[in-house]
Design an enzyme around this catalytic site. Structure first.
Site, PDB file in Angstrom:
ATOM      1  N   ASP A 153      28.878  -2.857 -13.912  1.00 56.74           N
ATOM      2  CA  ASP A 153      29.628  -3.731 -13.481  1.00 56.74           C
ATOM      3  C   ASP A 153      29.009  -4.786 -12.242  1.00 56.74           C
ATOM      4  O   ASP A 153      28.233  -4.290 -11.514  1.00 56.74           O
ATOM      5  CB  ASP A 153      31.142  -3.682 -13.098  1.00 56.74           C
ATOM      6  CG  ASP A 153      31.780  -3.145 -14.304  1.00 56.74           C
ATOM      7  OD1 ASP A 153      31.418  -3.072 -15.396  1.00 56.74           O
ATOM      8  OD2 ASP A 153      33.149  -3.107 -14.195  1.00 56.74           O
ATOM      9  N   HIS A 208      34.737 -13.832 -11.271  1.00 54.14           N
ATOM     10  CA  HIS A 208      35.336 -12.252 -10.772  1.00 54.14           C
ATOM     11  C   HIS A 208      36.673 -12.428 -10.252  1.00 54.14           C
ATOM     12  O   HIS A 208      36.929 -11.773  -9.258  1.00 54.14           O
ATOM     13  CB  HIS A 208      34.230 -11.594  -9.865  1.00 54.14           C
ATOM     14  CG  HIS A 208      34.700 -10.160 -10.076  1.00 54.14           C
ATOM     15  ND1 HIS A 208      35.528  -9.541  -9.134  1.00 54.14           N
ATOM     16  CD2 HIS A 208      33.968  -9.190 -10.673  1.00 54.14           C
ATOM     17  CE1 HIS A 208      35.565  -8.194  -9.358  1.00 54.14           C
ATOM     18  NE2 HIS A 208      34.423  -7.862 -10.400  1.00 54.14           N
ATOM     19  N   HIS A 305      28.211   0.822 -11.212  1.00 56.75           N
ATOM     20  CA  HIS A 305      27.981  -0.660 -10.741  1.00 56.75           C
ATOM     21  C   HIS A 305      26.536  -0.665 -10.263  1.00 56.75           C
ATOM     22  O   HIS A 305      25.866   0.317  -9.792  1.00 56.75           O
ATOM     23  CB  HIS A 305      28.792  -1.014  -9.346  1.00 56.75           C
ATOM     24  CG  HIS A 305      30.191  -0.984  -9.386  1.00 56.75           C
ATOM     25  ND1 HIS A 305      30.859   0.222  -9.644  1.00 56.75           N
ATOM     26  CD2 HIS A 305      30.922  -2.049  -9.778  1.00 56.75           C
ATOM     27  CE1 HIS A 305      32.228  -0.086  -9.747  1.00 56.75           C
ATOM     28  NE2 HIS A 305      32.426  -1.168  -9.772  1.00 56.75           N
TER      29      HIS A 305
END
Length: 794
Positions: A153, A208, A305
């Protein structure tokens, strides 16, 4: 002065009466302007016999036909005015785009706390991590056993994403990257590499935000702009979506579930996870591996991530995790490979592809432009600090030197002086100017060169009938020609030049010519001051004159590269002027041009701080614009004209390698780049960090305040006008920026700029009271008598 004001010159009166022969009426008598106008219109002038006869015609009055008035066309702003505005608009648009892409504008960092789950279908809460709500479906899919889907992500990140991709390629593994639009727009090559190496990409919104806080229009924008960025970067469209701040399927609540249904209705599959590596906490490599490893051979979607901070633990854990689980029979596929479904990526062509590429280009351009602007900001900051340091250091040294007891540049100068006053339509000012000269403490003759005035300027001077004052008339040919005409008629070797809207103090001429005691001195710059400083715009110009001009002249005097003798108060040797060919028409800043020419010829140019002249500064923004536009453009012309000095030897080379760079940096480059300070100030105040931005700007203002106070101290001026300094920096300086930018555009586009006459009011007088009227006592230098002899005026 024994002689009275008298007329000399070519004898032409065209400057007063205008051109063209007089007209004549039908009977041969001279006609009037009204007659000409009537004739031009094809009708008799009102009140004439012809007009009366027309009214008495037996046929009766002719029917009048109403002519529809032509619509008055609004004048179009000149291109040189529109271009600066366009440049400013583009600059602000690029900064706004950069701020939006970097989540500095319209970013929403709120995170919704957990809510109730009674509104979420049970089969979603108990289902798999792949949630399909398209076309009214409500289902959750699971990943088959021994299949692992690694998901990353918040990327792509220029540092860590390439390392993650290298590890995946090393171990022949695929993954899914849920990228944000902001990062994709900034680093499109990494997204293109993901797709090229067989990975899938999914939407993670553009900025986001927590979508449960957002409206449907904002959700649509987040998805479409994220998709646009992916299309521009890799030429594909994706159907995968992961909401920010999501976790497991059983964490879906009454706030997030409506968003998931709406996104499904837009054609997207929502992907959450079944294993969270918690790598964002940096718990250590072993813990990351343990959190990511499924139990009993189950399939899983693992959350990791590749952006958002230091991800070295993620990279190291991944390099161990992949071979360990591959050895246990796991396969690392992207999502559709693991589910045996068609690829989530579809190629994009046509207009949509070009829109995406255009978006990426604009984002890249805004980033590059911001980088350039940041570099320019650092440059202008260095130039401003360097200029302030030089001004404070060298102007102080200059003041200490010239104020030292007994200082002088040579023997006292007592010889008579010719004062030239070029005048064009100066009827409101010329009387004050001339009377201030008749009170001079130094022997002078005054030559008023009337440059074709149409307002009776020359007549006013002649009517004053003052001793030692002569009027020279010429057709309108411009200020340089008027000065050259005055030089030709001047009686003495030392020549003082001033403007027709300026007044001298009694001691001005004496102080101005004293440096000529040094035979190396070819010209002297006086101390020009704003006489009409009571208005706000006058006070701002007063600050500029004292700080920006006179403090600079002290610095340049020490460095021996004075760039400009002010047109309001300057003195020259006739021999020096003759050597460089007199005043030139080549530029609009003839004072800067002649000063640079004198430097190149080897003459010294110095500053006389006590030779004060009071000039009338523009009192409106329009007039100020016209004046400064001409100054800026003329200075650029003079720099370009004398650029050859950079390669010369001797005095010319010294000026070229010292004076020209300093003038170019401090008077052209630094002012041109200085708006960046205010642009970034405005940007920082609106979008942050506000506090640090305001503190930095106040620091710059404090430095300027110190320099201004020191300049006022050296000039023995009252400090009260500095109260308006902050407002000057906010408003007045912006006008100067646009003027300079317009001058640059004029120069680069090859435009031509003409002299623009400023409107004067004649309000400036010598401080302490008006100049004496009538036949005022003073020293003169016309007629008989020895130079320096005090002669009463009869």
């Amino acid at each position: 002065m024994a002689s009275r004001a008298r007329r000399t010159g070519t004898g032409t009166e065209s400057g007063r009466t205008g051109g063209g022969p007089p007209t004549r009426a039908a009977d041969g008598t001279p006609g009037t302007g009204a007659d000409r106008g009537a004739a031009d219109r094809g009708a008799a002038a009102p009140g004439t016999a012809a007009s009366r006869g027309a009214r008495r015609s037996p046929r009766g009055p002719r029917p009048r036909t109403r002519r529809r008035p032509r619509p008055r066309l609004r004048p179009r702003p000149p291109l040189r005015l529109l271009l600066p505005l366009l440049v400013l608009a583009v600059l602000m648009a690029m900064l706004m785009l950069r701020g939006y892409v970097h989540s500095e504008i319209l970013a929403d960092h709120r995170v919704r706390p957990e809510a109730a789950t009674d509104g979420v279908p049970r089969k979603i809460l108990d289902g798999g991590p792949v949630i399909d709500t398209r076309d009214g479906r409500t289902s959750g899919l699971r990943v088959p056993d021994h299949r692992l889907v690694l998901t990353f992500d918040d990327g792509p990140d220029p540092t860590w994403t390439p390392k993650v991709l290298d590890v995946l390629r090393k171990h022949h593994a695929h993954a899914v990257f849920f990228v944000t639009g902001t990062m994709t727009s900034r680093y499109p090559d990494l997204v293109a590499r993901m797709v090229a190496e067989g990975h899938e990409v999914g939407l993670h919104t553009f900025n986001h935000p927590d979508l449960s806080y957002q409206s449907r229009s904002r959700i649509d924008r987040e998805l479409s702009q994220n998709q646009l960025a992916i299309t521009g970067a890799a030429g594909v469209r994706t159907s995968l979506f992961r909401p920010p701040y999501s976790s497991f399927a059983d964490a879906m609540d009454n706030r997030s579930w409506p968003v998931t249904r709406y996104v499904g209705g837009r054609g997207y599959i929502t992907v959450v996870n079944t294993a969270d590596s918690e790598d964002w906490k940096k718990p250590g490599v072993a813990r990351i591996i343990r959190n990511a490893t499924p139990r009993n051979g189950e399939g899983a979607i693992v959350l990791m991530h590749d952006s958002g901070g230091d991800r070295h633990q993620t990279v190291r854990a991944l390099d161990r995790f992949l071979p360990e689980l591959q050895a246990r029979g796991y396969r690392f596929d992207n999502l559709t490979e693991a589910l045996g479904a068609p690829s989530a990526l579809t190629p994009v062509t046509g207009a949509d592809l070009w829109k995406g590429r255009a978006w990426i280009f604009l984002v890249q351009a805004s980033d590059d432009l911001t980088g350039v602007l940041a570099g320019c900001l650092a440059l202008v900051g260095g130039l401003v600090i360097a200029r302030f340091a030089l001004m404070l250091l060298l102007s102080g040294a200059h003041a200490r030197r010239v104020r030292r007891p007994g200082f002088r540049r040579g023997e006292p100068v007592t010889e008579p002086v010719s004062v030239l006053v070029p005048a064009y339509n100066e009827a409101k000012c010329i009387e004050n100017t001339v009377r201030s000269l008749t009170a001079s403490e130094h022997p002078i003759e005054v030559l008023v060169v009337d440059d074709g005035s149409a307002d009776g300027t020359a007549d006013i001077v002649e009517a004053m009938d003052l001793p030692g004052v002569r009027v020279v008339r010429q057709r309108n040919a411009g200020k340089p020609a008027a000065l050259n005409r005055g030089i030709a008629h001047a009686s003495y070797d030392l020549i003082v030049m001033m403007d027709g809207d300026t007044v001298f103090e009694p001691s001005t001429v004496r102080e101005l010519v004293q440096p000529f005691g040094d035979p190396r001195v070819g010209a002297v710059a006086g101390n020009a001051k704003v006489g009409n400083r009571d208005s706000l715009i006058g006070a701002w110009q007063h600050i500029e004159y004292v700080m920006g001009f006179n403090l600079d002249r002290r610095m340049y005097d020490v460095l021996r590269c004075m760039p400009t003798i002010p047109g309001a108060v300057g003195a020259f040797r006739r021999s020096a002027l003759r050597e460089v060919g007199g005043m030139s028409h080549d530029t609009l800043a003839e004072d800067t041009d002649i000063t640079m020419a004198l430097h190149r010829a080897g003459w010294r140019v110095v500053y006389a701080e006590d030779a004060r002249a009071w000039t009338e500064a523009p009192e409106s923004v329009r007039q100020l614009w016209s004046q400064r536009y001409r100054w800026s453009y003329g200075t650029m012309q003079a720099i370009w004209k004398h650029r050859g000095a950079l390669l010369d030897r001797g005095p010319s080379g010294r000026f070229g390698r010292v004076g020209l760079p300093l003038v170019s940096l401090f008077m052209v480059v630094a002012p041109l780049l200085a708006p960046l300070i205010d642009v970034f100030l405005l940007y920082g105040v609106i979008f942050g960090p506000t506090q640090r931005t305001v503190i930095a700007w106040l620091g710059v203002l404090a430095v300027q305040g110190v320099c201004a106070a020191y300049a006022f101290h050296l000039d023995r001026e009252r400090m009260r006008h500095l109260v308006s300094l902050p407002l000057q920096q906010i408003l007045y300086r912006q006008l100067m920026y646009v003027v300079l930018l317009q001058s640059w555009i004029t120069a680069l586009t090859g435009g031509r700029l003409r002299w623009q006459k400023l409107r004067r009011t004649g309000v400036v007088e010598v401080p302490g009271g008006p100049a004496p009227r009538g036949r005022t006592a003073g020293r003169t230098a016309a007629g008989a008598g020895q130079p320096g002899e005090r002669r009463p005026v009869a």
